[in-house]
Scaffold this active site. Structure first.
Site, mmCIF file in Angstrom:
data_model
loop_
_atom_site.group_PDB
_atom_site.id
_atom_site.type_symbol
_atom_site.label_atom_id
_atom_site.label_comp_id
_atom_site.label_asym_id
_atom_site.label_seq_id
_atom_site.Cartn_x
_atom_site.Cartn_y
_atom_site.Cartn_z
ATOM 1 N N SER A 1 11.725 26.390 47.701
ATOM 2 C CA SER A 1 10.968 26.711 46.494
ATOM 3 C C SER A 1 10.449 25.423 45.841
ATOM 4 C CB SER A 1 11.826 27.541 45.545
ATOM 5 O OG SER A 1 11.040 28.115 44.538
ATOM 6 N N GLU B 1 8.291 37.076 50.145
ATOM 7 C CA GLU B 1 8.621 36.074 49.126
ATOM 8 C C GLU B 1 8.712 36.668 47.716
ATOM 9 O OE1 GLU B 1 9.445 32.988 49.543
ATOM 10 O OE2 GLU B 1 8.594 32.299 51.431
ATOM 11 N N HIS C 1 12.147 35.652 48.796
ATOM 12 C CA HIS C 1 12.304 34.243 48.456
ATOM 13 C C HIS C 1 13.785 33.899 48.356
ATOM 14 C CE1 HIS C 1 10.397 30.626 46.853
ATOM 15 N NE2 HIS C 1 11.193 30.612 45.798
#
Length: 555
Positions: free
Chosen positions: A221, A333, A430
Protein backbone atom coordinates in the site's frame (compact mmCIF):
# COMPACT_ATOMS: atom_id res chain seq x y z
CA UNK A 1 20.47 -25.68 66.35
CA UNK A 2 23.72 -23.99 65.43
CA UNK A 3 24.61 -26.80 63.01
CA UNK A 4 21.18 -26.58 61.34
CA UNK A 5 21.57 -22.82 61.11
CA UNK A 6 24.96 -23.19 59.41
CA UNK A 7 23.56 -25.81 57.04
CA UNK A 8 20.67 -23.55 56.11
CA UNK A 9 23.03 -20.62 55.59
CA UNK A 10 25.22 -22.79 53.37
CA UNK A 11 22.22 -23.92 51.33
CA UNK A 12 21.06 -20.31 50.93
CA UNK A 13 24.50 -19.24 49.77
CA UNK A 14 24.60 -22.07 47.22
CA UNK A 15 21.13 -21.14 45.95
CA UNK A 16 22.11 -17.46 45.73
CA UNK A 17 25.23 -18.39 43.79
CA UNK A 18 23.18 -20.53 41.41
CA UNK A 19 20.65 -17.74 40.84
CA UNK A 20 23.44 -15.25 40.25
CA UNK A 21 25.03 -17.66 37.81
CA UNK A 22 21.77 -18.11 35.92
CA UNK A 23 21.20 -14.35 35.92
CA UNK A 24 24.70 -13.68 34.59
CA UNK A 25 24.28 -16.45 32.05
CA UNK A 26 21.03 -14.93 30.79
CA UNK A 27 22.63 -11.53 30.59
CA UNK A 28 25.63 -12.91 28.72
CA UNK A 29 23.41 -14.70 26.21
CA UNK A 30 21.19 -11.65 25.53
CA UNK A 31 22.24 -10.56 22.04
CA UNK A 32 24.01 -7.24 21.89
CA UNK A 33 25.43 -5.37 18.93
CA UNK A 34 27.60 -2.28 18.86
CA UNK A 35 26.44 0.36 16.37
CA UNK A 36 27.52 3.89 15.55
CA UNK A 37 24.93 5.30 17.96
CA UNK A 38 25.33 2.85 20.82
CA UNK A 39 25.33 -0.79 21.84
CA UNK A 40 21.84 -2.29 21.63
CA UNK A 41 20.81 -5.26 23.72
CA UNK A 42 17.97 -7.26 22.23
CA UNK A 43 16.34 -10.58 23.01
CA UNK A 44 16.27 -14.09 21.61
CA UNK A 45 12.99 -15.91 21.08
CA UNK A 46 12.82 -19.40 19.59
CA UNK A 47 16.28 -18.98 18.15
CA UNK A 48 15.64 -15.60 16.49
CA UNK A 49 17.42 -12.52 17.81
CA UNK A 50 15.45 -9.28 17.64
CA UNK A 51 16.46 -5.68 18.27
CA UNK A 52 13.57 -3.22 18.51
CA UNK A 53 13.19 0.51 18.82
CA UNK A 54 16.69 1.45 17.61
CA UNK A 55 16.87 5.19 16.79
CA UNK A 56 18.08 5.82 13.24
CA UNK A 57 17.80 9.62 13.28
CA UNK A 58 17.69 12.43 15.80
CA UNK A 59 14.23 12.89 17.34
CA UNK A 60 12.30 15.24 14.99
CA UNK A 61 11.11 17.43 17.85
CA UNK A 62 11.63 21.03 18.92
CA UNK A 63 13.64 22.84 16.26
CA UNK A 64 13.61 19.69 14.08
CA UNK A 65 9.81 19.47 13.87
CA UNK A 66 8.71 19.41 10.21
CA UNK A 67 12.30 19.24 9.02
CA UNK A 68 14.29 16.59 7.20
CA UNK A 69 15.69 13.89 9.49
CA UNK A 70 19.20 14.40 10.77
CA UNK A 71 21.67 11.51 11.30
CA UNK A 72 22.06 10.15 14.81
CA UNK A 73 25.16 11.20 16.72
CA UNK A 74 27.94 8.83 17.76
CA UNK A 75 27.22 7.23 21.13
CA UNK A 76 29.08 4.75 23.36
CA UNK A 77 26.13 4.04 25.65
CA UNK A 78 24.31 0.73 26.05
CA UNK A 79 20.56 0.64 25.44
CA UNK A 80 17.66 -1.76 25.79
CA UNK A 81 16.26 -2.89 22.42
CA UNK A 82 13.51 -5.27 23.47
CA UNK A 83 10.46 -3.07 22.78
CA UNK A 84 9.14 -1.38 19.67
CA UNK A 85 9.57 2.37 19.51
CA UNK A 86 6.58 4.69 19.70
CA UNK A 87 4.33 4.90 16.65
CA UNK A 88 4.12 8.09 14.61
CA UNK A 89 1.33 10.56 15.45
CA UNK A 90 -1.98 9.40 13.94
CA UNK A 91 -5.53 8.70 15.05
CA UNK A 92 -5.34 6.97 18.41
CA UNK A 93 -7.58 4.09 17.35
CA UNK A 94 -8.06 2.66 13.87
CA UNK A 95 -7.94 -0.62 11.95
CA UNK A 96 -4.17 -0.09 11.85
CA UNK A 97 -3.13 -1.79 15.08
CA UNK A 98 0.07 0.26 15.36
CA UNK A 99 -2.13 3.23 16.25
CA UNK A 100 -2.77 1.40 19.54
CA UNK A 101 0.89 0.61 20.18
CA UNK A 102 1.36 -0.12 23.93
CA UNK A 103 4.44 2.12 23.81
CA UNK A 104 2.23 5.00 22.65
CA UNK A 105 2.60 7.60 19.91
CA UNK A 106 5.05 10.45 19.62
CA UNK A 107 6.75 12.92 17.35
CA UNK A 108 9.87 11.07 18.50
CA UNK A 109 9.13 7.98 16.41
CA UNK A 110 12.11 7.42 14.10
CA UNK A 111 13.15 3.92 15.09
CA UNK A 112 13.78 0.62 13.35
CA UNK A 113 13.73 -3.08 14.22
CA UNK A 114 15.94 -5.99 13.18
CA UNK A 115 15.42 -9.76 13.19
CA UNK A 116 18.17 -12.29 12.47
CA UNK A 117 18.73 -15.98 13.14
CA UNK A 118 22.49 -15.88 13.50
CA UNK A 119 24.61 -12.87 14.42
CA UNK A 120 27.79 -14.72 13.51
CA UNK A 121 26.85 -15.39 9.91
CA UNK A 122 27.88 -12.56 7.59
CA UNK A 123 26.70 -11.05 4.30
CA UNK A 124 23.04 -11.91 4.64
CA UNK A 125 20.64 -10.27 2.18
CA UNK A 126 18.76 -7.46 3.94
CA UNK A 127 14.99 -7.11 3.49
CA UNK A 128 13.78 -3.66 4.52
CA UNK A 129 10.01 -3.45 5.22
CA UNK A 130 8.04 -0.21 4.74
CA UNK A 131 4.60 -0.38 6.36
CA UNK A 132 1.39 0.83 4.75
CA UNK A 133 -1.47 2.95 6.08
CA UNK A 134 -2.35 5.51 3.37
CA UNK A 135 0.60 7.64 4.52
CA UNK A 136 -1.52 8.57 7.51
CA UNK A 137 -1.57 5.48 9.73
CA UNK A 138 0.47 2.46 10.69
CA UNK A 139 3.73 1.45 12.25
CA UNK A 140 6.06 -1.46 12.81
CA UNK A 141 4.45 -2.60 16.07
CA UNK A 142 1.49 -4.02 14.13
CA UNK A 143 1.65 -7.79 14.87
CA UNK A 144 0.98 -8.52 11.20
CA UNK A 145 4.52 -7.26 10.45
CA UNK A 146 6.30 -9.27 13.14
CA UNK A 147 9.50 -10.43 11.44
CA UNK A 148 10.02 -13.35 13.82
CA UNK A 149 8.21 -15.94 11.71
CA UNK A 150 9.55 -15.06 8.26
CA UNK A 151 13.14 -15.11 9.54
CA UNK A 152 12.55 -18.37 11.41
CA UNK A 153 11.46 -19.95 8.12
CA UNK A 154 14.25 -18.25 6.13
CA UNK A 155 17.22 -17.83 8.47
CA UNK A 156 19.50 -16.85 5.60
CA UNK A 157 17.99 -13.33 5.41
CA UNK A 158 18.01 -10.37 7.80
CA UNK A 159 14.78 -8.40 8.18
CA UNK A 160 14.49 -4.71 9.08
CA UNK A 161 11.35 -2.58 9.53
CA UNK A 162 11.14 1.13 10.24
CA UNK A 163 8.71 3.75 11.47
CA UNK A 164 8.43 7.01 9.57
CA UNK A 165 6.40 10.17 10.02
CA UNK A 166 2.87 10.03 8.60
CA UNK A 167 -0.11 12.37 8.28
CA UNK A 168 0.40 15.99 9.35
CA UNK A 169 3.93 15.35 10.61
CA UNK A 170 5.15 13.53 7.51
CA UNK A 171 3.28 14.78 4.46
CA UNK A 172 2.02 18.37 4.67
CA UNK A 173 2.95 21.18 2.29
CA UNK A 174 3.84 24.45 4.02
CA UNK A 175 5.22 26.16 0.89
CA UNK A 176 2.48 28.82 0.93
CA UNK A 177 2.47 29.42 4.68
CA UNK A 178 4.08 32.72 5.81
CA UNK A 179 7.42 32.14 7.52
CA UNK A 180 7.90 28.63 6.09
CA UNK A 181 11.40 29.27 4.72
CA UNK A 182 13.53 26.31 5.75
CA UNK A 183 10.54 23.94 5.78
CA UNK A 184 10.58 23.10 2.07
CA UNK A 185 10.86 19.36 2.82
CA UNK A 186 7.66 19.18 4.88
CA UNK A 187 5.54 17.61 2.12
CA UNK A 188 7.74 14.49 1.83
CA UNK A 189 9.30 13.98 5.25
CA UNK A 190 8.10 10.39 5.54
CA UNK A 191 10.09 9.42 2.45
CA UNK A 192 13.15 11.28 3.72
CA UNK A 193 12.80 9.33 6.98
CA UNK A 194 12.90 6.07 5.03
CA UNK A 195 16.04 7.23 3.24
CA UNK A 196 17.69 8.10 6.55
CA UNK A 197 16.84 4.62 7.85
CA UNK A 198 18.47 3.13 4.74
CA UNK A 199 21.55 5.26 5.39
CA UNK A 200 21.69 3.91 8.95
CA UNK A 201 21.56 0.41 7.50
CA UNK A 202 24.49 1.17 5.20
CA UNK A 203 26.50 2.29 8.21
CA UNK A 204 25.55 -0.37 10.77
CA UNK A 205 23.96 -3.48 9.29
CA UNK A 206 27.22 -5.39 8.88
CA UNK A 207 27.43 -5.56 12.67
CA UNK A 208 24.23 -7.65 12.60
CA UNK A 209 25.50 -9.88 9.79
CA UNK A 210 23.73 -8.06 6.96
CA UNK A 211 25.15 -7.16 3.55
CA UNK A 212 24.79 -3.40 2.92
CA UNK A 213 25.42 -4.02 -0.78
CA UNK A 214 22.37 -6.29 -1.03
CA UNK A 215 19.32 -4.47 0.37
CA UNK A 216 15.79 -5.14 -0.90
CA UNK A 217 13.07 -2.66 0.06
CA UNK A 218 9.56 -4.05 0.16
CA UNK A 219 6.23 -2.67 1.27
CA UNK A 220 2.47 -2.77 0.84
CA UNK A 221 0.00 0.00 0.00
CA UNK A 222 1.68 3.26 1.10
CA UNK A 223 4.81 1.17 1.71
CA UNK A 224 4.60 -0.10 -1.87
CA UNK A 225 4.07 3.45 -3.13
CA UNK A 226 7.20 4.48 -1.21
CA UNK A 227 9.15 1.56 -2.67
CA UNK A 228 8.06 2.66 -6.15
CA UNK A 229 9.07 6.30 -5.65
CA UNK A 230 12.45 5.73 -3.99
CA UNK A 231 14.15 4.32 -7.15
CA UNK A 232 13.69 7.66 -8.94
CA UNK A 233 14.69 9.87 -6.00
CA UNK A 234 18.29 10.97 -6.58
CA UNK A 235 19.15 11.05 -2.88
CA UNK A 236 18.10 7.39 -2.48
CA UNK A 237 20.39 5.99 -5.15
CA UNK A 238 22.86 3.39 -4.02
CA UNK A 239 21.00 2.65 -0.79
CA UNK A 240 19.23 -0.48 -2.06
CA UNK A 241 19.43 -2.99 -4.88
CA UNK A 242 15.93 -4.36 -5.29
CA UNK A 243 12.27 -3.40 -4.80
CA UNK A 244 9.06 -5.32 -4.10
CA UNK A 245 5.85 -3.26 -4.32
CA UNK A 246 2.67 -4.94 -3.09
CA UNK A 247 -0.48 -3.05 -4.12
CA UNK A 248 1.03 0.38 -4.60
CA UNK A 249 2.84 2.39 -7.26
CA UNK A 250 3.89 5.87 -8.32
CA UNK A 251 0.18 6.62 -8.85
CA UNK A 252 -0.27 7.09 -5.09
CA UNK A 253 1.06 10.66 -5.09
CA UNK A 254 -0.34 14.19 -5.05
CA UNK A 255 0.30 17.29 -7.08
CA UNK A 256 1.09 20.58 -5.33
CA UNK A 257 -2.45 21.69 -6.10
CA UNK A 258 -4.02 18.62 -4.49
CA UNK A 259 -1.81 19.05 -1.42
CA UNK A 260 -3.23 22.51 -0.64
CA UNK A 261 -6.46 21.22 0.87
CA UNK A 262 -4.88 19.38 3.79
CA UNK A 263 -2.69 22.38 4.64
CA UNK A 264 -5.69 24.71 4.60
CA UNK A 265 -7.69 22.36 6.82
CA UNK A 266 -4.79 21.95 9.24
CA UNK A 267 -4.21 25.70 9.48
CA UNK A 268 -7.92 26.29 10.05
CA UNK A 269 -8.20 23.65 12.79
CA UNK A 270 -5.02 24.99 14.41
CA UNK A 271 -6.26 28.58 14.17
CA UNK A 272 -2.78 29.35 12.84
CA UNK A 273 -1.67 32.06 10.41
CA UNK A 274 2.09 31.51 10.25
CA UNK A 275 4.71 28.83 10.61
CA UNK A 276 5.63 30.22 14.01
CA UNK A 277 2.06 29.59 15.17
CA UNK A 278 2.38 25.95 14.09
CA UNK A 279 5.71 25.46 15.83
CA UNK A 280 4.13 26.52 19.14
CA UNK A 281 1.61 23.68 19.03
CA UNK A 282 1.98 20.94 21.61
CA UNK A 283 1.89 17.29 20.62
CA UNK A 284 -1.52 16.96 22.29
CA UNK A 285 -2.85 19.89 20.25
CA UNK A 286 -1.61 18.27 17.04
CA UNK A 287 -3.50 15.08 17.92
CA UNK A 288 -6.67 17.09 18.46
CA UNK A 289 -6.21 19.06 15.22
CA UNK A 290 -5.56 15.92 13.20
CA UNK A 291 -8.56 13.97 14.44
CA UNK A 292 -11.29 15.54 12.25
CA UNK A 293 -9.10 15.88 9.15
CA UNK A 294 -6.97 12.74 9.27
CA UNK A 295 -8.76 11.07 6.34
CA UNK A 296 -8.00 14.07 4.13
CA UNK A 297 -4.25 13.58 4.51
CA UNK A 298 -1.76 13.92 1.68
CA UNK A 299 0.16 11.26 -0.17
CA UNK A 300 3.77 12.12 -1.15
CA UNK A 301 3.80 15.36 -3.12
CA UNK A 302 5.31 15.63 -6.60
CA UNK A 303 7.14 18.82 -5.68
CA UNK A 304 9.77 18.72 -8.47
CA UNK A 305 12.44 18.97 -5.81
CA UNK A 306 12.51 15.84 -3.70
CA UNK A 307 10.20 13.89 -6.02
CA UNK A 308 9.97 14.44 -9.81
CA UNK A 309 6.84 16.26 -10.92
CA UNK A 310 6.17 13.50 -13.46
CA UNK A 311 7.08 10.10 -12.05
CA UNK A 312 6.07 8.19 -15.17
CA UNK A 313 8.45 10.39 -17.17
CA UNK A 314 11.21 9.70 -14.65
CA UNK A 315 10.75 5.96 -15.19
CA UNK A 316 10.59 6.53 -18.94
CA UNK A 317 13.93 8.37 -18.79
CA UNK A 318 15.45 5.31 -17.14
CA UNK A 319 16.08 6.89 -13.74
CA UNK A 320 15.18 3.61 -12.02
CA UNK A 321 17.80 1.57 -13.84
CA UNK A 322 20.14 -0.45 -11.66
CA UNK A 323 17.30 -1.67 -9.44
CA UNK A 324 15.53 -5.05 -9.84
CA UNK A 325 11.79 -4.76 -9.37
CA UNK A 326 8.72 -6.82 -8.48
CA UNK A 327 5.34 -5.13 -8.52
CA UNK A 328 1.85 -6.57 -8.30
CA UNK A 329 -1.71 -6.05 -7.16
CA UNK A 330 -4.63 -8.01 -5.77
CA UNK A 331 -7.70 -8.92 -7.79
CA UNK A 332 -10.18 -7.14 -5.51
CA UNK A 333 -8.10 -4.32 -3.98
CA UNK A 334 -10.90 -1.88 -3.25
CA UNK A 335 -13.09 -4.36 -1.41
CA UNK A 336 -10.83 -3.75 1.58
CA UNK A 337 -12.77 -0.50 2.09
CA UNK A 338 -16.02 -2.40 2.70
CA UNK A 339 -14.78 -2.91 6.24
CA UNK A 340 -13.37 0.60 6.54
CA UNK A 341 -16.76 2.07 5.55
CA UNK A 342 -18.73 -0.08 7.96
CA UNK A 343 -20.30 -2.56 5.54
CA UNK A 344 -21.39 -3.28 2.00
CA UNK A 345 -24.37 -0.88 1.98
CA UNK A 346 -22.19 2.16 2.70
CA UNK A 347 -19.54 0.95 0.27
CA UNK A 348 -22.07 0.37 -2.51
CA UNK A 349 -23.39 3.90 -2.02
CA UNK A 350 -19.92 5.47 -1.92
CA UNK A 351 -18.16 3.92 -4.89
CA UNK A 352 -20.37 5.59 -7.56
CA UNK A 353 -19.50 8.92 -5.91
CA UNK A 354 -15.82 8.06 -6.19
CA UNK A 355 -16.24 7.08 -9.86
CA UNK A 356 -17.97 10.31 -10.82
CA UNK A 357 -15.32 12.33 -9.01
CA UNK A 358 -12.61 10.52 -10.96
CA UNK A 359 -14.21 11.19 -14.35
CA UNK A 360 -14.84 14.87 -13.58
CA UNK A 361 -11.26 15.45 -14.80
CA UNK A 362 -11.75 13.38 -17.99
CA UNK A 363 -12.23 14.68 -21.50
CA UNK A 364 -15.78 13.95 -22.80
CA UNK A 365 -14.66 11.09 -25.02
CA UNK A 366 -12.86 9.45 -22.08
CA UNK A 367 -15.95 9.78 -19.89
CA UNK A 368 -17.83 7.78 -22.54
CA UNK A 369 -15.06 5.13 -22.54
CA UNK A 370 -15.12 4.91 -18.75
CA UNK A 371 -18.88 4.42 -18.65
CA UNK A 372 -18.71 1.79 -21.37
CA UNK A 373 -16.04 0.00 -19.33
CA UNK A 374 -18.25 -0.56 -16.30
CA UNK A 375 -21.50 -1.00 -18.21
CA UNK A 376 -20.03 -4.01 -20.00
CA UNK A 377 -18.80 -5.54 -16.76
CA UNK A 378 -20.41 -8.31 -14.77
CA UNK A 379 -22.44 -8.22 -11.58
CA UNK A 380 -24.08 -5.37 -9.74
CA UNK A 381 -22.97 -1.84 -10.47
CA UNK A 382 -20.88 -1.46 -7.31
CA UNK A 383 -18.82 -4.53 -8.27
CA UNK A 384 -18.32 -3.21 -11.81
CA UNK A 385 -17.23 0.16 -10.47
CA UNK A 386 -14.93 -1.68 -8.04
CA UNK A 387 -13.18 -3.35 -11.00
CA UNK A 388 -12.80 0.05 -12.66
CA UNK A 389 -11.22 1.52 -9.54
CA UNK A 390 -8.97 -1.53 -9.02
CA UNK A 391 -7.61 -1.09 -12.53
CA UNK A 392 -7.37 2.70 -12.50
CA UNK A 393 -5.72 3.24 -9.14
CA UNK A 394 -3.80 0.00 -8.60
CA UNK A 395 -3.27 -2.57 -11.37
CA UNK A 396 -2.62 -0.59 -14.55
CA UNK A 397 -0.34 2.07 -12.96
CA UNK A 398 1.78 -0.74 -11.46
CA UNK A 399 1.98 -2.46 -14.84
CA UNK A 400 2.90 0.76 -16.64
CA UNK A 401 5.63 1.51 -14.11
CA UNK A 402 7.10 -1.96 -14.64
CA UNK A 403 6.92 -1.71 -18.43
CA UNK A 404 8.75 1.63 -18.45
CA UNK A 405 11.38 0.11 -16.18
CA UNK A 406 11.69 -2.98 -18.38
CA UNK A 407 11.83 -0.97 -21.62
CA UNK A 408 14.98 0.70 -20.30
CA UNK A 409 16.63 -2.65 -19.59
CA UNK A 410 15.56 -3.05 -15.97
CA UNK A 411 14.68 -6.45 -14.51
CA UNK A 412 10.93 -6.45 -13.88
CA UNK A 413 8.49 -9.05 -12.55
CA UNK A 414 4.71 -8.76 -12.27
CA UNK A 415 2.21 -10.71 -10.16
CA UNK A 416 -1.58 -10.80 -9.72
CA UNK A 417 -2.91 -12.11 -6.39
CA UNK A 418 -6.24 -13.98 -6.57
CA UNK A 419 -6.34 -16.03 -3.35
CA UNK A 420 -9.38 -14.68 -1.45
CA UNK A 421 -10.21 -13.73 2.09
CA UNK A 422 -12.81 -15.74 3.97
CA UNK A 423 -14.53 -12.50 5.00
CA UNK A 424 -17.79 -12.07 3.11
CA UNK A 425 -17.51 -9.85 0.01
CA UNK A 426 -13.80 -9.12 0.54
CA UNK A 427 -12.45 -11.41 -2.18
CA UNK A 428 -8.73 -10.98 -2.84
CA UNK A 429 -8.77 -7.58 -1.17
CA UNK A 430 -6.06 -5.05 -0.42
CA UNK A 431 -3.57 -6.38 2.17
CA UNK A 432 -4.89 -9.97 2.10
CA UNK A 433 -1.43 -11.30 1.09
CA UNK A 434 0.43 -9.87 4.10
CA UNK A 435 -0.15 -12.83 6.42
CA UNK A 436 1.28 -15.07 3.69
CA UNK A 437 4.37 -12.93 3.10
CA UNK A 438 5.17 -12.68 6.82
CA UNK A 439 4.42 -16.36 7.52
CA UNK A 440 1.82 -15.23 10.03
CA UNK A 441 -1.41 -17.29 9.65
CA UNK A 442 -2.69 -16.31 13.09
CA UNK A 443 -3.19 -12.70 11.96
CA UNK A 444 -6.60 -13.04 10.33
CA UNK A 445 -7.71 -9.38 10.13
CA UNK A 446 -7.68 -9.52 6.31
CA UNK A 447 -7.64 -13.25 5.52
CA UNK A 448 -10.53 -14.15 7.79
CA UNK A 449 -8.61 -17.36 8.47
CA UNK A 450 -8.46 -18.48 4.83
CA UNK A 451 -4.81 -19.49 4.61
CA UNK A 452 -2.99 -21.84 2.26
CA UNK A 453 0.36 -22.89 3.67
CA UNK A 454 1.64 -24.17 0.33
CA UNK A 455 0.96 -20.79 -1.29
CA UNK A 456 2.53 -19.00 1.69
CA UNK A 457 5.67 -21.16 1.44
CA UNK A 458 6.03 -20.43 -2.28
CA UNK A 459 5.44 -16.67 -1.95
CA UNK A 460 7.96 -16.38 0.87
CA UNK A 461 10.53 -18.36 -1.12
CA UNK A 462 9.96 -16.13 -4.15
CA UNK A 463 10.41 -12.93 -2.13
CA UNK A 464 13.53 -14.34 -0.45
CA UNK A 465 15.02 -15.69 -3.69
CA UNK A 466 14.51 -12.28 -5.26
CA UNK A 467 16.25 -10.60 -2.33
CA UNK A 468 19.17 -13.00 -2.68
CA UNK A 469 19.66 -13.08 -6.43
CA UNK A 470 17.21 -10.81 -8.24
CA UNK A 471 15.37 -13.86 -9.65
CA UNK A 472 12.18 -14.84 -7.75
CA UNK A 473 11.80 -18.24 -9.45
CA UNK A 474 11.62 -21.33 -7.24
CA UNK A 475 12.16 -25.03 -7.84
CA UNK A 476 8.40 -25.41 -8.34
CA UNK A 477 7.58 -22.26 -10.30
CA UNK A 478 9.53 -20.32 -12.91
CA UNK A 479 8.67 -16.63 -12.85
CA UNK A 480 9.47 -15.01 -16.23
CA UNK A 481 10.38 -11.35 -16.57
CA UNK A 482 7.73 -8.82 -17.48
CA UNK A 483 8.25 -6.89 -20.71
CA UNK A 484 6.29 -5.13 -23.46
CA UNK A 485 6.42 -8.10 -25.81
CA UNK A 486 4.61 -10.82 -23.84
CA UNK A 487 3.59 -9.13 -20.57
CA UNK A 488 3.94 -12.37 -18.61
CA UNK A 489 2.26 -12.16 -15.22
CA UNK A 490 2.51 -14.69 -12.39
CA UNK A 491 -0.93 -15.42 -10.96
CA UNK A 492 -0.84 -16.28 -7.24
CA UNK A 493 -3.96 -18.08 -6.07
CA UNK A 494 -5.35 -21.56 -5.57
CA UNK A 495 -2.96 -22.42 -8.37
CA UNK A 496 0.22 -20.62 -9.42
CA UNK A 497 0.63 -20.09 -13.15
CA UNK A 498 1.91 -17.66 -15.77
CA UNK A 499 -0.56 -15.65 -17.87
CA UNK A 500 0.38 -13.57 -20.92
CA UNK A 501 -1.36 -10.23 -21.55
CA UNK A 502 -3.46 -10.43 -18.39
CA UNK A 503 -6.80 -8.58 -18.71
CA UNK A 504 -5.45 -6.93 -21.86
CA UNK A 505 -8.73 -5.36 -23.06
CA UNK A 506 -9.37 -3.69 -19.74
CA UNK A 507 -5.75 -2.57 -19.56
CA UNK A 508 -5.92 -0.92 -22.99
CA UNK A 509 -8.91 1.18 -21.91
CA UNK A 510 -7.52 2.20 -18.53
CA UNK A 511 -4.07 3.04 -19.88
CA UNK A 512 -5.60 5.99 -21.76
CA UNK A 513 -6.69 7.41 -18.38
CA UNK A 514 -3.25 7.39 -16.70
CA UNK A 515 -2.61 10.90 -18.06
CA UNK A 516 -5.16 12.20 -15.53
CA UNK A 517 -2.97 11.04 -12.63
CA UNK A 518 -5.86 9.58 -10.64
CA UNK A 519 -4.54 8.57 -7.22
CA UNK A 520 -7.50 7.41 -5.16
CA UNK A 521 -7.70 10.80 -3.48
CA UNK A 522 -10.96 10.98 -1.55
CA UNK A 523 -10.06 13.94 0.63
CA UNK A 524 -11.63 16.43 -1.75
CA UNK A 525 -14.66 14.48 -2.97
CA UNK A 526 -17.38 16.60 -4.51
CA UNK A 527 -21.01 15.71 -3.90
CA UNK A 528 -22.20 18.12 -6.58
CA UNK A 529 -22.45 15.30 -9.12
CA UNK A 530 -25.27 13.67 -11.16
CA UNK A 531 -25.30 10.52 -9.03
CA UNK A 532 -26.07 12.51 -5.87
CA UNK A 533 -28.72 14.56 -7.69
CA UNK A 534 -30.45 11.41 -8.92
CA UNK A 535 -30.31 9.72 -5.51
CA UNK A 536 -31.56 12.89 -3.80
CA UNK A 537 -34.47 13.25 -6.23
CA UNK A 538 -35.35 9.57 -5.82
CA UNK A 539 -35.31 9.87 -2.02
CA UNK A 540 -37.42 13.04 -2.23
CA UNK A 541 -39.99 11.34 -4.49
CA UNK A 542 -40.20 8.31 -2.18
CA UNK A 543 -40.73 10.49 0.88
CA UNK A 544 -43.26 12.65 -0.97
CA UNK A 545 -45.15 9.56 -2.10
CA UNK A 546 -45.26 8.17 1.44
CA UNK A 547 -46.57 11.49 2.75
CA UNK A 548 -49.28 11.65 0.06
CA UNK A 549 -50.37 8.08 0.79
CA UNK A 550 -50.50 8.85 4.51
CA UNK A 551 -52.55 12.02 3.91
CA UNK A 552 -54.92 10.12 1.59
CA UNK A 553 -55.44 7.37 4.19
CA UNK A 554 -56.24 9.93 6.91
CA UNK A 555 -58.80 11.60 4.70
Amino acid sequence: MKVNYMKRLLVLLVLAAMMLSVSCSRKDTAPSVKCYNGTFVGMTENGIASFKGIPYAKPPIGELRWKAPEPVEADDGTYDATHFGKSAIQLKASSELASMNPEGQSEDCLTLNIWTADLEKKNKPVMFWIHGGAYSYGGTSDPLYDGQYLVAEHPDILLVSCNYRVGPMGFIDFSNVPGSEGYEDSCNLGLLDQIEALRWIQRNIESFGGDPANVTIFGESAGAGSAAILPVMPMARGLFKRVISESGSIALTYSREEAKLFTELFMKEAKAKTMQDLLKLSQEEIWKINEPINDKNNFPVRDGRIIPEDLYAAYERGESIGVDMISGTNKDECRYWIGEMGGLAAYAAAIPVLFENHVMAFEPEDVVKAKQYYKHGQGEIHWRLTEFNNDLVFRVPAQEQLLLHSDNGGNAYHYFWTFPSAIKNYGACHAVELAFVFNNPDETIFTGGNYNQELADEVQQMWVNFAKTGDPSTEKNRWPKYDSKTKQTLVLGEKIYVKENLLSRRTAVIKDFLKYRINGNYGALSFNIPYIWIVSIAVFLIIATIILIFVFIIK
